[in-house]
Design an enzyme around this catalytic site. Sequence first.
Site, PDB file in Angstrom:
ATOM      1  N   ASP A   8       0.870  -1.165   0.000  1.00 20.47           N
ATOM      2  CA  ASP A   8       0.000   0.000   0.000  1.00 20.47           C
ATOM      3  C   ASP A   8       0.912   1.221   0.000  1.00 20.47           C
ATOM      4  OD1 ASP A   8      -2.344   1.590   0.298  1.00 20.47           O
ATOM      5  OD2 ASP A   8      -2.005   1.675   2.453  1.00 20.47           O
ATOM      6  N   ASP A  10      -0.071   5.096   1.073  1.00 18.95           N
ATOM      7  CA  ASP A  10      -0.257   6.021   2.185  1.00 18.95           C
ATOM      8  C   ASP A  10      -0.191   5.287   3.516  1.00 18.95           C
ATOM      9  OD1 ASP A  10      -0.907   8.593   0.745  1.00 18.95           O
ATOM     10  OD2 ASP A  10      -2.424   7.274  -0.113  1.00 18.95           O
TER      11      ASP A  10
END
Length: 213
Positions: A8, A10
């Site tokens: 991922d 953020d």
Amino acid sequence: MKGLVIFDNDGVLVDSERLANTILAELLTEAGLPYTFEEAVRDFMGGSMASMRQKAEARLGGPLPADLEDRYHQRLFDGFAGLRAIEGVQAVLGHLDAGGVTYCLASSGTHRRIRTALTAVGFLDRFEGRIFSAEDVAHGKPAPDLFLHAAASMGVRPGDCAVVEDSPLGVAAANAAGMTVFGYAGMTDPAKLSSADAVFGDMAALAELLDRA
């Protein structure tokens, strides 16, 4: 070690979640839907802007301003000037590079947001050509579509993938995709990541977890 590691963005690669959720809470409050930072994290962290709008409008009982996303991204990108990589993640990427392990990125953010963030922390070259966004699929997290799309694009079976996520939505998506998932509790209550195969709070522990996967 799995055949593909999917990160991922953020909160896992770049330390942007506090800024992003602060801005989102401010904009929703300005639009007549009072939100705190903590509530924004609880309700929206890990999801796409499309899913945020759907949830927020249902709670508001009417439409949000049409330009909310544009104003959100403008404030966010202005703040990216001071963006930093998550502490310890550069060493993890170096470990994977040294071991010849393939990795990519799959994020609920837009391609523009992802690339802006990666450029700010000097990671764009590491992920160029291996960036996947919720814009690429019909259904974002917690649906498995984004992770399955990333695996298929990289030519790796879902069962041979390991995902690194920091949100309950992301962990749910990885589980639904049939992938091994490691939950990073950097800014998330570890209990909310309990459905991950392992939960860790120090990025320095990730290399060993991936080696054992």
